[in-house]
Design a protein around this motif. Structure first.
Motif, PDB file in Angstrom:
ATOM      1  N   ARG A   1      -3.607  13.452  -0.120  1.00 31.70           N
ATOM      2  CA  ARG A   1      -4.983  13.056   0.235  1.00 31.70           C
ATOM      3  C   ARG A   1      -5.946  14.233   0.086  1.00 31.70           C
ATOM      4  NH1 ARG A   1      -2.207  10.221   4.359  1.00 31.70           N
ATOM      5  NH2 ARG A   1      -2.739  11.839   5.881  1.00 31.70           N
TER       6      ARG A   1
ATOM      7  N   THR B   1       0.837  -1.196   0.000  1.00 33.57           N
ATOM      8  CA  THR B   1       0.000   0.000   0.000  1.00 33.57           C
ATOM      9  C   THR B   1       0.873   1.249   0.000  1.00 33.57           C
ATOM     10  OG1 THR B   1      -1.702  -1.165   1.244  1.00 33.57           O
ATOM     11  CG2 THR B   1      -1.833   1.235   1.183  1.00 33.57           C
ATOM     12  N   HIS B   2       0.523   2.181  -0.882  1.00 30.38           N
ATOM     13  CA  HIS B   2       1.279   3.433  -0.961  1.00 30.38           C
ATOM     14  C   HIS B   2       0.868   4.355   0.184  1.00 30.38           C
ATOM     15  CE1 HIS B   2       3.634   6.278  -3.553  1.00 30.38           C
ATOM     16  NE2 HIS B   2       3.081   7.129  -2.709  1.00 30.38           N
ATOM     17  N   GLU B   3       1.846   4.949   0.833  1.00 31.96           N
ATOM     18  CA  GLU B   3       1.559   5.892   1.905  1.00 31.96           C
ATOM     19  C   GLU B   3       1.471   7.304   1.316  1.00 31.96           C
ATOM     20  OE1 GLU B   3       0.867   5.440   5.054  1.00 31.96           O
ATOM     21  OE2 GLU B   3       1.015   3.258   4.858  1.00 31.96           O
ATOM     22  N   TRP B   4       0.248   7.774   1.141  1.00 32.13           N
ATOM     23  CA  TRP B   4       0.047   9.107   0.577  1.00 32.13           C
ATOM     24  C   TRP B   4       0.166  10.154   1.679  1.00 32.13           C
ATOM     25  CZ3 TRP B   4       0.259   8.805  -4.467  1.00 32.13           C
ATOM     26  CH2 TRP B   4      -0.206   7.649  -5.103  1.00 32.13           C
ATOM     27  N   SER B   5       0.758  11.299   1.336  1.00 30.91           N
ATOM     28  CA  SER B   5       0.883  12.387   2.304  1.00 30.91           C
ATOM     29  C   SER B   5      -0.469  13.051   2.514  1.00 30.91           C
ATOM     30  CB  SER B   5       1.900  13.422   1.808  1.00 30.91           C
ATOM     31  OG  SER B   5       1.359  14.157   0.721  1.00 30.91           O
TER      32      SER B   5
END
Length: 211
Positions: free
Chosen positions: A10, A2-6
């Motif tokens: 978001r 899973t990509h960790e979006w800032s």
């Protein structure tokens, strides 16, 4: 994985899902603009008709391969060409302006410096949507166009450019690269419309492209 979006990314996704009107995202180089745009497409309403506007062909190809089905990716020049082609068949000729310049210059067309400066000023006129001699004169001064001929002033060159651009409005199906953007604008041709328009690198666009 899973990509960790800032939280900034978001916020962009939330705006694409629920926002309205216009949104400008200020992003530094290397911050993942293209990745954010492509991911953000997943958040658009299911009935959205979206277009990704790419600054150049290489970015357009990348966006076209990474975007979801149903979302189109085009450069502004290809959009303009599609708009023009709806009116008539198109032939691309990068030297289209040369005979027009020669016609307004007359015997002066033998002077390569004057001819080159006139063609350059006509290109500036198209990209900046300038038509009046005074506007074109100011552009020539701003961009340091030199004719290398004492017999023709910048004011003279601007008058010739205005006449050359007037003649260039005659759309006979032959277009150059500048025309792909300029002609649809000055002739009032409306391009295809979309519910959502995502523009990559808008700060690099000139006045005609923005229009």
């Amino acid at each position: 994985m899973t990509h960790e979006w800032s939280h900034y990314q978001r916020a962009v996704f939330d705006d694409l899902a629920r926002g309205d009107g216009h949104t400008v995202v200020l992003a530094r180089a290397g911050s993942g603009k293209t990745t954010t745009i492509v991911e953000g497409l997943k958040y658009l309403p299911v009935d959205a008709k979206a277009l990704l506007v790419a600054f150049n062909k290489s970015i357009q190809v990348e966006l076209a391969t990474r975007g979801p089905p149903g979302c189109r990716a085009l450069t502004l020049h290809s959009m303009g060409l599609r708009t023009l082609s709806r009116a008539r068949s198109i032939h691309v000729n990068e030297y289209r302006m040369h005979p027009l310049a020669d016609a307004v210059l007359g015997k002066m067309s033998q002077n390569d410096g004057v001819r080159t400066a006139l063609l350059r000023l006509c290109s500036l006129g198209k990209n900046l949507l300038l038509e009046e001699p005074a506007e074109l004169r100011d552009a020539a001064l701003d961009f340091g166009l030199e004719t290398e001929d004492e017999l023709i002033t910048v004011e003279d060159l601007a008058v010739l450019a205005a006449e050359c651009l007037r003649r260039a409005r005659e759309f006979d199906g032959e277009v150059d690269f500048d025309d792909m953007i300029w002609l649809p604008v000055v002739l009032g041709m409306r391009p295809e419309t979309f519910s959502h328009l995502l523009v990559d690198e808008p700060q690099d666009q000139n006045r005609a492209q923005l229009e």
